[in-house]
Design an enzyme around this catalytic site. Structure first.
Site, mmCIF file in Angstrom:
data_model
loop_
_atom_site.group_PDB
_atom_site.id
_atom_site.type_symbol
_atom_site.label_atom_id
_atom_site.label_comp_id
_atom_site.label_asym_id
_atom_site.label_seq_id
_atom_site.Cartn_x
_atom_site.Cartn_y
_atom_site.Cartn_z
ATOM 1 N N ASP A 331 91.641 -53.768 91.101
ATOM 2 C CA ASP A 331 92.127 -53.140 89.865
ATOM 3 C C ASP A 331 93.292 -52.188 90.167
ATOM 4 O OD1 ASP A 331 92.335 -52.483 87.173
ATOM 5 O OD2 ASP A 331 90.693 -51.037 87.214
ATOM 6 N N CYS A 638 75.928 -52.150 79.978
ATOM 7 C CA CYS A 638 75.986 -50.853 79.284
ATOM 8 C C CYS A 638 76.693 -49.765 80.082
ATOM 9 C CB CYS A 638 74.568 -50.359 78.966
ATOM 10 S SG CYS A 638 73.444 -51.647 78.404
HETATM 11 CA CA CA Z 1 92.342 -52.407 84.844
#
Ligand code: CA
Length: 722
Positions: A331, A638
């Protein structure tokens, strides 16, 4: 098309030379450019205003105002404040145009204020459906608006681009910029270049294909679209990116276009523009799925994931790119703030682009050619050992390739990045870039049993590995390992000049001023001013809530003001849950627009303490196997919003205190029937079985029971309860 080169000032002249005359004719002035475009080109000189997101097209966030300086900053006080009607995260940069302030708040609402008095002129609510919140990785935030020729532009969380009449607050036009059946969102601010409104989108955690588009500011007509990752091989999009993506597809493998990941590469935040070169720079986000084996058979550079791409703003045509993180699986987006500057490097004047993205390196590029001039870590980095400037490739640590190795990788920087969306600033007088940096680790492990979910995160990772033990000493140690740092960075020597240690990550964006000041808000709610050259703290003020948004400064009738949108939220408290609770204000959001001036004498109202309610700790003796089933289902579905270990970061309800946790009928109404959809909590019946839904309830009740035990122990020992 009229071209009168004799009367234009230098910057517009170079723009015309590079681009030919603007064919855009709305309210054209002598140079063939409309009045706002001419002002935007010279925005750095308009100290009284803040005309575009990054203050100027170079995105410096440096103001020429010096009325507030180290000698008098101690006299700053509140001129006015306005309470916003939301308790979700606030990330906006206000725009100031000739005495009116335009800003945005959570749920993509837009406000206009009399900048001096703070009187609300209008608020525009695009009425984003609450259920769209499930598509937002990182809260329902909005980072701001753009202004052009009497219109204010906002991108909405459900993917619309809306033009609003700046005077009346009424909608002028609205276009849907995404396929709304897919989990796209918009949180970033538009930019306007020669009347073209440029907007990207987000969603690479959910599974989408990224792109950036341009729309005619006058009519909303789509002008061009540049996709950042290839689609199905052999199929053309009929867009300007088609040819370059045919080449990019050679670095993609597997069936990325059809397996629900979509490839990712969303353009969700940073852009910059050089009018001399007539280049628009876009920052491209992470790959989708994160797991590269799932995304691309574990190989390939996956262009343009993790890249900076230079485009022609008139057409969207590709010019050059630099990929910071080839084959990204961490990421490590390249969407963080980019700043354009002219620096003397090795005796030569260089036109550079600077970025301090999530992956921990400070990059200096030649912005005409994309040449990598230098790359040095500005923080702790363990995924690689540096860059080869000739090949422009990182030297990747093989142990970091967790998806290929089927291993667990504990990384610095983590997925929240060494620096995230919070803007930096560049002061040409000190020559320093001020970076809101952080050290927040992350544990990466592929999920071998991963199946694409209908709603929410689809990254292909096993989030169970991030669960903390209940041992408070371990929790405290992990919490302590999370740090923030305000770094003053010399981009020529690629060295830190000074830094301020902060005991938490996710501190606010930066404002730099010619008064020799650096302003930043922080997690604890303090807005502070530092000496730009030395880093000494000169002033701070308690805003009663975490501050992420960057301050701005402007002036009216010779008086300088500083404005910030205060309010806690975003990716950090959602992802980090209880670990984001630093200091004495866990998870509090009191969203306000606050404006300061010298000798301002307004006071914020006294803080009202809010109770979280009662721990739902009534259950005991539940089968541990059911609780384990609930834990795994919770972590899969969640945890990214409600927090690890069911401890909320405070932005959405802490389920251990929710009455629904003790009420199976209410629980079913929420999770199956979706009765809270308008608040952003959708039904998860497409992703969870009836058994899993009940197991999650029992898991949360068990977490409440454990929290109650800890509270009882503390009370028995004579300490106060949490
Ligand atoms: Ca991202």
């Amino acid at each position: 098309m009229r071209c009168n080169l004799g009367v234009v000032f230098a910057v517009a002249l170079s723009l015309l030379t590079a681009a030919g005359c603007s064919e855009h004719n709305a309210e054209t002035g002598a140079a063939g450019l409309d009045a706002t475009t001419r002002r935007l080109l010279a925005a750095s000189e308009e100290g009284q205003n803040w005309l575009t997101y990054g203050r100027d097209y170079s995105e410096t966030r440096h103001s020429p105002l010096d009325g507030i300086n180290p000698g008098n900053v101690g006299r700053l006080g509140i001129a006015w404040y306005h309470d916003l009607d939301t308790n979700r995260g606030q990330e906006a940069t206000p725009i100031i145009v000739d005495g009116t302030m335009y800003t945005s708040s959570a749920w993509s609402k837009v406000q206009a204020f009399d900048a001096v008095t703070g009187k609300l002129k209008w608020q525009f609510d695009p009425e984003v459906p609450g259920k769209v919140a499930v598509n937002a990785c990182c809260d329902v935030v909005n980072r701001g608006v753009a202004y052009w020729e009497g219109k204010v532009f906002v991108g909405t969380l459900d993917g619309r681009l809306i033009a609003i009449d700046a005077g009346t607050g009424k909608q002028v036009w609205s276009v849907v910029t995404v396929d709304q059946t897919k989990p796209y969102t918009i949180t970033g601010a538009p930019r306007v270049i020669k009347g073209r409104v440029i907007i990207g989108n987000g969603g690479a955690e959910m599974g989408v294909r990224g792109y950036v588009s341009a729309y005619d500011g006058a009519t909303g007509r789509k002008l061009w679209r540049f996709y950042t990752v290839p689609g199905e091989p052999g199929k053309r999009d009929g867009e300007v990116s088609d040819d370059i993506l045919e080449q990019a597809a050679k670095g993609w493998h597997g069936k990325w276009w059809s397996d629900g990941g979509g490839g990712g590469g969303t353009v969700w935040d940073a852009m910059a523009y050089d009018p001399d070169l007539d280049l628009l720079y876009i920052g491209v986000g992470n790959g989708s799925y994160w797991d590269q084996v799932r995304r691309s058979d574990g190989k390939g550079d996956n262009l343009f994931v993790g890249s900076i791409v230079a485009l022609r703003p008139d057409t969207g045509k590709y010019v050059w790119h630099f990929q910071e993180t080839p084959g990204d699986q961490w990421d490590y987006t390249a969407t963080q703030h980019m700043i354009l500057a002219n620096l003397t490097i090795d005796g030569k004047n260089r036109k550079v682009l600077m970025q301090a993205p999530k992956n921990g390196y400070f990059f200096v590029l030649d912005r005409a050619t994309g040449e990598l001039i230098s790359a040095k870590p500005y923080t702790a980095v363990n995924w690689s050992t540096g860059y080869d400037l000739r090949t422009r490739q990182p030297k990747i640590n093989p142990a970091a390739l967790y998806s290929q190795q089927k291993s667990t990788w504990v990384a610095l920087p983590g997925a929240l990045g060494a620096h995230n969306w919070q803007p930096m600033a560049f002061n040409p007088a000190t020559g320093l870039v001020y970076i809101p940096a952080q050290e927040v680790g992350f544990v990466y492990k592929s999920d071998p049993d991963f199946k694409r979910h209908a709603d929410g995160f689809n990254i292909g990772l096993d989030l169970n590995v991030a669960d903390l033990p209940d041992d408070k000493a371990v929790q405290d140690a992990v919490r302590k390992s999370v740090k923030g740092t305000l770094i003053a960075w010399d981009p020529v020597r690629q060295k830190q000049v000074w830094s301020i240690a902060q005991d938490s990550g996710w501190n606010g964006g930066i404002l730099s001023t010619a008064g020799g000041l650096v302003f930043q808000g922080d997690t604890h709610g303090m807005l502070s001013a530092y000496d730009a050259a030395k880093g000494s703290k000169l002033w701070s003020y308690d805003l009663q809530t975490g501050v992420m948004a960057p301050p701005v400064t402007w002036s009216r009738n010779g008086k300088q003001y500083v404005t910030v949108v205060a309010g806690w939220g975003g990716a950090y408290p959602m992802f980090m849950g209880g670990l984001s609770w630093n200091g004495n204000r866990p998870g509090v959001n009191r969203s306000r627009v606050i404006t300061f001036k010298l000798d301002g004498d307004k006071r914020l109202p006294a803080v009202e303490t809010t109770e979280r309610g009662t721990l739902q700790a009534g259950l005991a003796g539940v089968d541990p196997a059911i609780i384990e089933l609930g834990r795994r289902a919770y972590n899969r579905t969640c945890t990214v919003c409600h927090g690890g270990g069911a401890i909320s970061g405070g932005i959405v309800p802490d389920l251990r205190y929710s009455p629904a946790t003790s009420d199976p009928a209410m629980w079913t109404a929420i999770l199956v029937d979706g009765v809270l959809e308008q608040q952003g909590m959708v039904s998860f019946k497409r992703d969870l079985s009836v058994r899993e839904i009940e197991a999650i309830r029992l898991f949360i009740a068990d977490r409440a029971r454990i929290a109650q035990q800890a509270t009882d122990r503390k009370a028995a020992a004579g300490g106060k309860s949490d």
